[in-house]
Design an enzyme around this catalytic site. Structure first.
Site, short mmCIF file in Angstrom:
data_model
loop_
_atom_site.label_atom_id
_atom_site.label_comp_id
_atom_site.label_asym_id
_atom_site.label_seq_id
_atom_site.Cartn_x
_atom_site.Cartn_y
_atom_site.Cartn_z
N SER A 298 0.83 -1.20 0.00
CA SER A 298 0.00 0.00 0.00
C SER A 298 0.87 1.26 0.00
O SER A 298 1.67 1.44 -0.90
CB SER A 298 -0.96 -0.06 1.18
OG SER A 298 -1.91 0.97 1.07
N ASP B 232 -3.09 6.14 -3.83
CA ASP B 232 -1.93 5.51 -3.22
C ASP B 232 -1.48 4.39 -4.18
O ASP B 232 -2.11 4.16 -5.21
CB ASP B 232 -2.23 5.05 -1.78
CG ASP B 232 -3.11 3.83 -1.71
OD1 ASP B 232 -3.86 3.58 -2.67
OD2 ASP B 232 -3.05 3.11 -0.70
N ASP C 74 -1.63 1.20 -4.47
CA ASP C 74 -2.53 0.13 -4.89
C ASP C 74 -3.93 0.65 -5.18
O ASP C 74 -4.87 -0.13 -5.41
CB ASP C 74 -2.56 -1.02 -3.87
CG ASP C 74 -3.11 -0.61 -2.52
OD1 ASP C 74 -2.76 0.50 -2.06
OD2 ASP C 74 -3.87 -1.37 -1.91
N ASP D 290 -6.45 1.99 -3.67
CA ASP D 290 -7.69 1.85 -2.91
C ASP D 290 -8.03 3.15 -2.19
O ASP D 290 -9.20 3.39 -1.90
CB ASP D 290 -7.67 0.65 -1.94
CG ASP D 290 -6.51 0.66 -0.97
OD1 ASP D 290 -5.61 1.52 -1.09
OD2 ASP D 290 -6.50 -0.22 -0.08
MG MG Z 1 -3.67 1.21 -0.23
#
Ligand code: MG
Length: 456
Positions: free
Chosen positions: A103, A245, A247, A249
């Site tokens: 992340s 960010d 990834d 999400d």
């Molecule tokens: Mg993330």
């Protein structure tokens, strides 16, 4: 050397030190063994997605090898967002999923996150079962004729965009021809998000737009890391700036003046959009701003609070049939799309809100009751966190009757003028403190009190 961090939210380590090919194979065998016992005679299928970190390819290969050794069929999704991987796990009716991402952690780190068949992270008991297989190393390995196979799947971005747009008024948003600046931090969101914005008729200025995993700035989408984005929004006279960010999400927003408005506003504005149309329940964790309570209340709705961890929010949403949910860190969840945080969902909702109201981001923000939220943290080894929480609880139990104490997640104290929460991080040896109040001085005092009691 930082240890391999194993928690119910996943595994995180430093590549080349605590997390490498050998660990990936063992985790693959552990997860495969877990799924074999869970699925009876059925041969499990597992989707593997990864963010754009250069180490992701190596870890995906190791993980796939471990899974195939236990007889699992592997579907390699390649570089995809975390919500994209969750969505494909459900779309392909796979038995489980894995996302390789750390992340917002810096590039040295990577991580492994295990997902259920519906895309949600496993509850604590099942996560611990996977960990037990990892530690015991009693794997259910297959003989030569029965190992699993691996195949590639390239439809994730297309399926993800189509699913988001199914719940979006594309014609309305397109008619506004918004100008948007997108900072994908060279992460997994690069291609899919730019495509989504084009499908929504936006004129896109895309920065950090190649999924190389070489992060252009510190990856966490906070104000100090997004100064460049604000300047680009201003320079191009854009309507809005979006920051993801690695990834993809989480989503942070920049208003039309180039001002970072804070991650808390992502969920607040998404909720404002949803509650304009209907009433119902929302879900948010105990660390999320009171703004969502005000927004829900103004539409006759209510907010279900859960411990931190998106699986708690997602499960509460399914249980209470929530119409919106998420976390104050920029995570918006629409379970119709996928029951995990999804920056693409956040983007689509905020653009629809702008289109429907004909208002700018700063005007929309100004309509929401304002609170001051302060977040800070201090170093604390995991073995000491229980004692720190105990001392804080002891203090407030004696302090007074107008304090409401919630210990479902660390400790949260609600008083007449604001609330403060202290909790241990699941992924780092730190404790986080957050406080929210109508006035900044009150929030600061709440933080200072906790630090005093904790002796830091
Ligand atoms: Mg993330």
């Amino acid at each position: 050397m930082a240890p391999l961090i194993i928690s119910i939210s996943g595994v995180r380590g430093i590549v080349g030190e605590t997390l490498g090919a050998a660990e990936a194979v063992v985790w693959g065998q552990a997860y495969g063994t877990f799924l074999r016992y869970l699925n009876g005679d059925k041969r499990p299928t597992v989707c593997i997605g990864r963010d754009s970190r250069p180490s992701g390819s190596m870890l995906a290969a190791g993980l796939a090898a471990g899974l195939m050794a236990t007889g699992c069929e592997v579907v390699q999704l390649g570089i995809v967002t975390t919500p994209g991987a969750a969505l494909m796990t459900r779309f392909l009716k796979a038995d489980g999923g894995v996302v390789l991402t750390a992340s917002h952690n810096p590039i040295e780190w990577n991580g492994i996150k295990f997902l259920r068949h519906d895309g949600i992270a496993y509850p604590a008991e099942q996560a611990r079962q996977i960990h037990r297989h990892y530690h015991d190393k009693q794997f259910r390995l297959e003989k030569a004729t029965n190992t699993g196979k691996s195949r590639e799947e390239s439809r994730t971005h297309a399926v993800h965009i189509d699913t988001v747009l199914q719940y979006c008024d594309v014609n309305l948003v397109s008619s506004r021809r918004f100008k948007a600046v997108l900072d994908s931090i060279n992460g997994a969101g690069c291609f899919v998000t730019a495509n989504l914005l084009s499908r929504l008729g936006c004129n896109v200025v895309h920065i950090n737009d190649q999924p190389t995993g070489l992060f252009a700035h510190t990856p966490e989408p906070t104000a100090e890391n997004l100064a460049d984005l604000g300047a680009v929004v201003k320079k191009h006279k854009a309507d809005i700036g979006f920051a993801q960010d690695p990834d993809a999400d989480r989503l942070a927003l920049i208003d039309e003046t180039g001002r970072y408005i804070g991650e808390e506003y992502t969920l607040a504005l998404a909720a404002k959009y949803v509650f304009r149309k209907k009433t119902g329940k929302a879900a948010a964790n105990l660390s999320t701003s009171r703004m969502i309570d005000d927004i829900a209340a103004s539409a006759g709705g209510e907010v279900i609070r859960t411990p931190v961890g998106e699986a708690h929010v997602a499960n509460a949403m399914l249980e209470h049939h929530c119409i919106i949910g998420g976390e104050g860190n920029g995570g918006v969840i629409d379970p119709r799309v996928v029951p995990v945080r999804d920056s693409l969902v956040g983007i689509s909702m905020v653009l629809q809100l702008m289109a429907e109201t004909n208002k700018t981001v700063s005007e929309l923000v100004a309509e929401i009751p304002r609170y001051c939220m302060i977040k800070t943290k201090f170093a604390c080894p995991q073995e000491k966190t229980a004692a720190v929480l105990d001392s804080v609880m002891h203090h407030y139990r004696q302090a007074g009757k107008d304090m409401r104490i919630d210990t479902r997640d660390g400790i949260r104290i609600d008083g007449p003028r604001g609330w403060v929460q202290l909790r241990a991080s699941n992924t780092e040896p730190i404790m986080r403190i957050m406080a929210e109040a109508g006035e900044e001085t009150v929030a600061q005092q709440l933080i200072a009190d906790i630090k005093n009691i904790a002796g830091v």
